[in-house]
Motif scaffolding. Structure first.
Motif, mmCIF file in Angstrom:
data_model
loop_
_atom_site.group_PDB
_atom_site.id
_atom_site.type_symbol
_atom_site.label_atom_id
_atom_site.label_comp_id
_atom_site.label_asym_id
_atom_site.label_seq_id
_atom_site.Cartn_x
_atom_site.Cartn_y
_atom_site.Cartn_z
ATOM 1 N N ALA A 186 0.918 -1.213 0.120
ATOM 2 C CA ALA A 186 0.058 -0.105 0.094
ATOM 3 C C ALA A 186 0.875 1.092 -0.094
ATOM 4 O O ALA A 186 1.960 1.448 0.751
ATOM 5 N N ASN A 187 0.403 2.468 -0.690
ATOM 6 C CA ASN A 187 1.014 3.540 -0.537
ATOM 7 C C ASN A 187 1.013 4.272 0.691
ATOM 8 O O ASN A 187 0.418 3.814 1.585
ATOM 9 N N TRP A 188 1.871 4.759 1.040
ATOM 10 C CA TRP A 188 2.128 5.456 2.629
ATOM 11 C C TRP A 188 0.912 6.319 2.675
ATOM 12 O O TRP A 188 0.557 6.327 4.106
ATOM 13 N N ASP A 189 0.111 6.936 1.802
ATOM 14 C CA ASP A 189 -1.168 7.629 2.356
ATOM 15 C C ASP A 189 -2.441 6.702 1.929
ATOM 16 O O ASP A 189 -3.572 7.342 1.952
ATOM 17 N N PRO A 210 6.531 11.919 4.322
ATOM 18 C CA PRO A 210 7.084 13.223 4.551
ATOM 19 C C PRO A 210 7.701 13.292 5.804
ATOM 20 O O PRO A 210 6.885 13.029 6.819
ATOM 21 N N VAL A 211 8.958 13.467 6.087
ATOM 22 C CA VAL A 211 9.682 13.892 7.520
ATOM 23 C C VAL A 211 10.106 15.099 7.791
ATOM 24 O O VAL A 211 10.555 15.442 8.662
ATOM 25 N N GLY A 258 13.689 14.868 2.099
ATOM 26 C CA GLY A 258 12.562 14.197 3.127
ATOM 27 C C GLY A 258 11.159 14.939 2.974
ATOM 28 O O GLY A 258 10.293 14.509 3.578
ATOM 29 N N ARG A 259 10.962 15.751 2.205
ATOM 30 C CA ARG A 259 9.872 16.658 1.963
ATOM 31 C C ARG A 259 8.491 15.886 1.249
ATOM 32 O O ARG A 259 7.428 15.903 1.749
#
Length: 335
Positions: A186-189, A210-211, A258-259
């Motif tokens: 699954a994608n991160w979102d 994003p971190v 990281g954006r």
């Protein structure tokens, strides 16, 4: 009374054994190429202390509302086909590298697979038939080669959202063929809404969270940035009592890495090796010691190690960059 205490202790021990991931999956995403591979291509995987590789055959569709997936044809690169995947697996296995087979779809011009959506019921049925043909081909390969893990799909959010019953039925069919572990990437979102984690062995996440918004994110900033995401991931693992597997993770060696870590825009070409190192190290420190975390697969690893990456390269691969040493250290085998 003693019998009760013994049974209680055994039950607690059993639960801990189920939940604790003591042997991490230290993986690389082994890129499919035109070529047959040999020992010289696998040795760098061994040298980075990896114990797993994701082998990634491909299917292709014309656009986001086209239902036909072309796969395993003589017009594809060797590594993208079933014979190529099998050959890669055989070579990796010679060096003791375990395997996740991770079939993926490429949409013409690189459009995002999460947006694949049909406009008619007829086309949905056609897509389901085509996807079943695609994934079962590699399900049979996974059983044939005793692959440790099979990933049943990668970043297909709208397909999953609009056809949930299809996916439940597909998983049941896959289990009649393949006896190994199952996950979905699954994608991160997307992962919070994936409806079938209870039917799989791992909660799979392509971890491009994003971190940091900084040009050169520091290690400390990235550690702080993970605090927005880690509790959600932890809670999901607890809810389903399933380990989390980062089916993909990694950062580009570029400014602002990281954006929006998922961005692969070639126009972003200002090399920043420190950014890749700091983001990568923070991810390891945040997750690799957690008992509910199974491990992950770095994105991405090319077979001709000596010809890729390097300190002038702004792409995802860590090869021949300082980030490769970070990975080697965290993948270090237990003494």
């Amino acid at each position: 009374m003693k019998t009760f205490k013994l049974l209680f202790l055994l039950s607690i021990f059993g639960l801990q054994s189920c939940e604790t991931q003591t042997n991490k999956i230290n993986g690389v995403s082994f890129v499919a190429s035109r070529d047959i591979i040999d020992e010289s291509h696998v040795n760098p995987v061994v040298k980075v202390n990896a114990n797993f590789a994701a082998v990634m055959p491909f299917g292709f569709i014309k656009n986001l509302d086209h239902p036909e997936i072309n796969h395993n044809t003589d017009r594809q690169w060797f590594g993208e086909t079933k014979p190529g995947s099998k050959q890669y697996i055989e070579e990796l296995r010679k060096k003791g590298i375990k395997v996740m087979i991770k079939p993926q779809i490429w949409v013409w011009k690189g459009e995002f697979t999460g947006l694949i959506k049909m406009s008619t019921e007829e086309n949905w049925k056609a897509l389901e038939d085509s996807y079943t043909s695609f994934i079962l081909e590699y399900t049979k390969l996974a059983q044939e080669v005793n692959a440790e893990i099979l990933c049943i799909g990668t970043e297909l959010e709208l397909f999953v959202k609009h056809r949930p019953q299809y996916w439940t039925d597909l998983i049941k069919e896959i289990k009649t063929i393949y006896s190994g572990k199952l996950t979905y990437a699954a994608n991160w979102d997307e992962f919070k809404r994936t409806p079938f984690w209870d039917q799989l062995d791992y909660i799979g996440i392509d971890a491009y969270f994003p971190v940091s918004n900084q040009k050169t994110p520091t290690y400390e900033e990235c550690i702080e940035g993970w605090k927005a995401h880690k509790p959600i991931i932890t809670k999901l693992s607890e809810t389903y009592n399933k380990p989390v597997l980062f089916t993909e993770y990694g950062y580009r060696s570029v400014d602002f890495s990281g954006r929006e870590p998922w961005v692969s825009d070639i126009a972003m070409d200002v090399v920043n090796l420190d950014a890749q190192v700091n983001t990568t190290k923070a991810l390891f420190e945040t997750f690799w010691k957690e008992p509910w975390f199974a491990g992950g697969f770095i994105w991405k690893w090319f077979h001709k190690h000596d010809e890729v990456g390097g300190e002038n390269n702004s792409r995802f691969t860590p090869q021949n960059k300082p980030a490769e040493d970070v990975i080697r250290q965290y993948y270090k085998k237990e003494e």
